[in-house]
Design a protein around this motif. Structure first.
Motif, mmCIF file in Angstrom:
data_model
loop_
_atom_site.group_PDB
_atom_site.id
_atom_site.type_symbol
_atom_site.label_atom_id
_atom_site.label_comp_id
_atom_site.label_asym_id
_atom_site.label_seq_id
_atom_site.Cartn_x
_atom_site.Cartn_y
_atom_site.Cartn_z
ATOM 1 N N SER A 66 0.828 -1.204 0.000
ATOM 2 C CA SER A 66 0.000 0.000 0.000
ATOM 3 C C SER A 66 0.864 1.255 0.000
ATOM 4 O O SER A 66 0.598 2.211 -0.749
ATOM 5 C CB SER A 66 -0.927 0.002 1.228
ATOM 6 N N VAL A 67 1.916 1.272 0.815
ATOM 7 C CA VAL A 67 2.798 2.446 0.870
ATOM 8 C C VAL A 67 3.469 2.660 -0.480
ATOM 9 O O VAL A 67 3.501 3.786 -1.012
ATOM 10 C CB VAL A 67 3.861 2.274 1.975
ATOM 11 N N SER A 85 0.898 3.897 -3.031
ATOM 12 C CA SER A 85 0.424 5.252 -2.747
ATOM 13 C C SER A 85 1.480 6.302 -3.068
ATOM 14 O O SER A 85 1.167 7.389 -3.547
ATOM 15 C CB SER A 85 0.014 5.372 -1.278
ATOM 16 N N LEU A 86 2.737 5.973 -2.783
ATOM 17 C CA LEU A 86 3.810 6.931 -3.025
ATOM 18 C C LEU A 86 4.372 6.830 -4.435
ATOM 19 O O LEU A 86 5.271 7.594 -4.808
ATOM 20 C CB LEU A 86 4.944 6.725 -2.020
ATOM 21 N N GLY A 118 -0.533 12.481 -5.951
ATOM 22 C CA GLY A 118 -1.495 12.576 -4.873
ATOM 23 C C GLY A 118 -2.283 13.845 -4.982
ATOM 24 O O GLY A 118 -1.823 14.820 -5.549
ATOM 25 N N PHE A 122 -0.350 8.101 5.048
ATOM 26 C CA PHE A 122 -0.041 6.888 4.303
ATOM 27 C C PHE A 122 0.235 5.701 5.203
ATOM 28 O O PHE A 122 0.002 4.556 4.822
ATOM 29 C CB PHE A 122 1.121 7.150 3.342
ATOM 30 N N SER A 123 0.714 5.936 6.420
ATOM 31 C CA SER A 123 0.913 4.837 7.357
ATOM 32 C C SER A 123 -0.419 4.271 7.827
ATOM 33 O O SER A 123 -0.633 3.050 7.830
ATOM 34 C CB SER A 123 1.743 5.319 8.553
ATOM 35 N N GLN A 134 -3.317 4.629 6.354
ATOM 36 C CA GLN A 134 -3.976 4.042 5.192
ATOM 37 C C GLN A 134 -3.474 2.625 4.924
ATOM 38 O O GLN A 134 -4.258 1.706 4.633
ATOM 39 C CB GLN A 134 -3.713 4.914 3.960
#
Length: 540
Positions: free
Chosen positions: A183-184, A187-188, A192, A220-221, A223
């Protein structure tokens, strides 16, 4: 003479004088005479108003109140007590006493405190009765060869076992860690549209901007943890679930301590209501529609169904587990990164360690390097020492136990049956006798250099280093926490060129201060209004 004075004073002045004399007499008895008569009892930190005690000071600045207690006892690390609304709490920070309390699970129990915590989250009394019931043959909740609860424990202790199996090293923990880091990375990896930037109000496009490190890491953590626990389900119900959880976590102490509305407990109500609505809809889904949720959440829900907990209590327990999983990692990760960006020499060392953990899998046709998280955690002495020093300095939580019998601690002080003991980790971690005179200074070399006498460094195994608690409640997620923090750091540093931002005058930012005033259940973040602003630009 006093009688003559009373005769000439107005009635209101007489009443004030009598009340003042009564309070002074009570205070002399409580804090001078009584300790002399009962030297085996921990001393009470003095206060002026019976019943109210230290309540105001506790909620204004919990850490300072405990420090006042240490100063009152001459910083001898002997137990002392504080009063919260008529409830006496015994504060213990001597490493010997801490070991006794953690090791003796019979004399010092956790169940009563756990019941209070569950109640504060909204679990009903009938549901608690069912959750604490130990199943016996013939009971409504007894299932032979129960796959969810094979040891036939109470639901609450079965849930502890389930969470432990999910979080301890093994295949189940690996699945969680992979989902979190996936996920991290995802997302990164793109753009965004979230407001982490400080330069304008157009959101944050990952180009070249200045960004709030705390907002970036926190969002983000949390999430990623939500994804690892529930798959996409909570996001499908409410795509603002992360924001709700971050707001709730900021004020959760108000709910745990069951603060009345007049005390200012309103800020926690709105995010709690929103999160309850989300978890309520989730637990009401049929199991076949909850595919993608973690093994632990799936089995916790099965266990609650077996004992017949009401739906509202099921939602409350799921929310409590969700909160427990997200309450610490983002703050741990923020402080690690904050110290790295404030010290370029440390940053260079950690970049070398994290880069070495990106490896190409020969079986992967894409040829893209993948993060080997287990290699990173086992071969990053500098990152590991920084992580430990962050845990030492920023943990403002406390372990709580209840004495099930009258017990004498190492210094001869006696705790009565029913006494509630509090072990404040920050004071344990700033013991000058263990850590030296510079206990308040960030110095990761404490955990990387040679130990006493030139031997191996064992500070991370010291009885004065308890970032994950101890005894029966020793946090099973400690390895997972390291995977998450180390992995987040490695992904962020590889994905972006990121450095401490400087203003127009090129004035270097100050390191933010820890928020030690708000009661905490783990690591706290920075004081509100303080942050680390970073220059962030794409590397890929």
């Amino acid at each position: 003479m006093l009688g003559d004075l009373i005769d000439v004073l107005p009635r209101w002045a007489t009443d004030v004088l009598l009340v003042g004399c009564a309070i002074v007499g009570w205070r002399v008895w409580m804090f001078t005479v009584k300790p002399w008569l009962r030297p085996d009892e921990p001393r009470d930190l003095p206060y002026w108003i019976p019943f109210l005690g230290h309540t105001v000071s506790f909620f204004q600045n919990y850490v300072q109140l405990v420090e006042d207690g240490f100063n009152f006892t001459g910083r001898k690390r002997e137990p002392f007590s504080i009063q919260l609304l008529g409830k006496k709490l015994y504060i213990c920070s001597d490493p010997r006493d801490v070991s006794i309390i953690f090791d003796n699970i019979i004399a010092f129990g956790f169940d009563e405190h756990l019941t209070n915590l569950l109640t504060s989250f909204g679990i009903s009394k009938p549901a608690l009765k069912r959750a604490w019931h130990v199943p016996k043959p013939g009971d409504w909740c007894y299932i032979t060869d129960n796959p969810v609860n094979p040891k036939q424990k109470s639901l609450i202790h079965a849930v502890e076992d389930i969470c432990t199996q999910q979080l301890l090293p093994g295949d189940r923990m690996d699945v969680w860690a992979d989902a979190f880091l996936g996920s991290v990375k995802s997302s990164l990896g793109g753009t965004g549209d979230l407001d982490f930037c400080t330069t304008d109000g157009d959101g944050c496009m990952w180009g070249r901007r200045q960004a709030s490190l705390y907002k970036l890491v926190s969002f983000f953590s949390v999430q990623a943890t939500c994804q690892a626990m529930f798959g996409s389900h909570l996001f499908d119900i409410d795509d603002h679930v992360v924001e709700h959880m971050l707001e709730f976590n900021e004020h959760v102490w108000m709910k745990v301590f069951q603060c009345p509305s007049f005390w200012g407990a309103q800020p926690v109500k709105a995010p709690h209501a929103k999160l309850m609505a989300i978890t309520r809809r989730f637990v009401n889904l049929p199991e076949e529609r909850r595919m993608g949720a973690s093994w632990a959440i799936t089995n916790v829900l099965r266990g609650m169904e077996i004992v017949g907990m009401d739906m509202e209590s099921r939602a409350a327990m799921v929310l409590m587990i969700f909160w427990a999983a997200v309450s610490n990692e983002h703050n741990s990760c923020f402080w690690v990164l904050a110290h790295l960006f404030h010290d370029e020499s440390l940053l260079d060392l950690v970049k070398k360690e994290t880069e070495a953990a990106w490896r190409v899998n020969p079986d992967d046709a894409s040829g893209e390097p993948q993060l080997d998280i287990k290699y990173l955690c086992a071969n990053s002495p500098n990152l590991n020492s920084i992580f430990n020093e962050v845990l030492r300095l920023n943990n403002t939580a406390a372990a709580v136990r209840v004495a099930t019998e009258k017990t004498t601690l190492s210094g001869g002080k006696t705790i009565p049956q029913g006494g509630m003991l509090v072990i404040p980790f920050r004071q344990l971690h700033t013991n000058e006798a263990v850590w030296g005179d510079d206990v308040g200074r960030f110095n990761p070399e404490r955990f990387i250099g040679p130990g006493a006498g030139g031997g191996a460094n064992t500070k991370d195994r010291s009885s004065s280093f308890r970032p994950f608690g101890g005894g029966a409640t020793y946090c099973p997620g400690r390895t997972l926490a390291k995977h998450e923090v180390f992995g987040f750091t490695a992904i962020l540093l590889r994905r972006f060129d990121i450095s401490l931002a400087r203003g127009a005058a090129k004035v270097k930012q100050r390191m933010p201060q820890l928020n030690s005033m708000t009661p905490s259940f783990g690591l706290n973040g920075p004081i509100q209004g303080q942050d680390v602003i970073v220059d962030i630009a794409d590397r890929l």
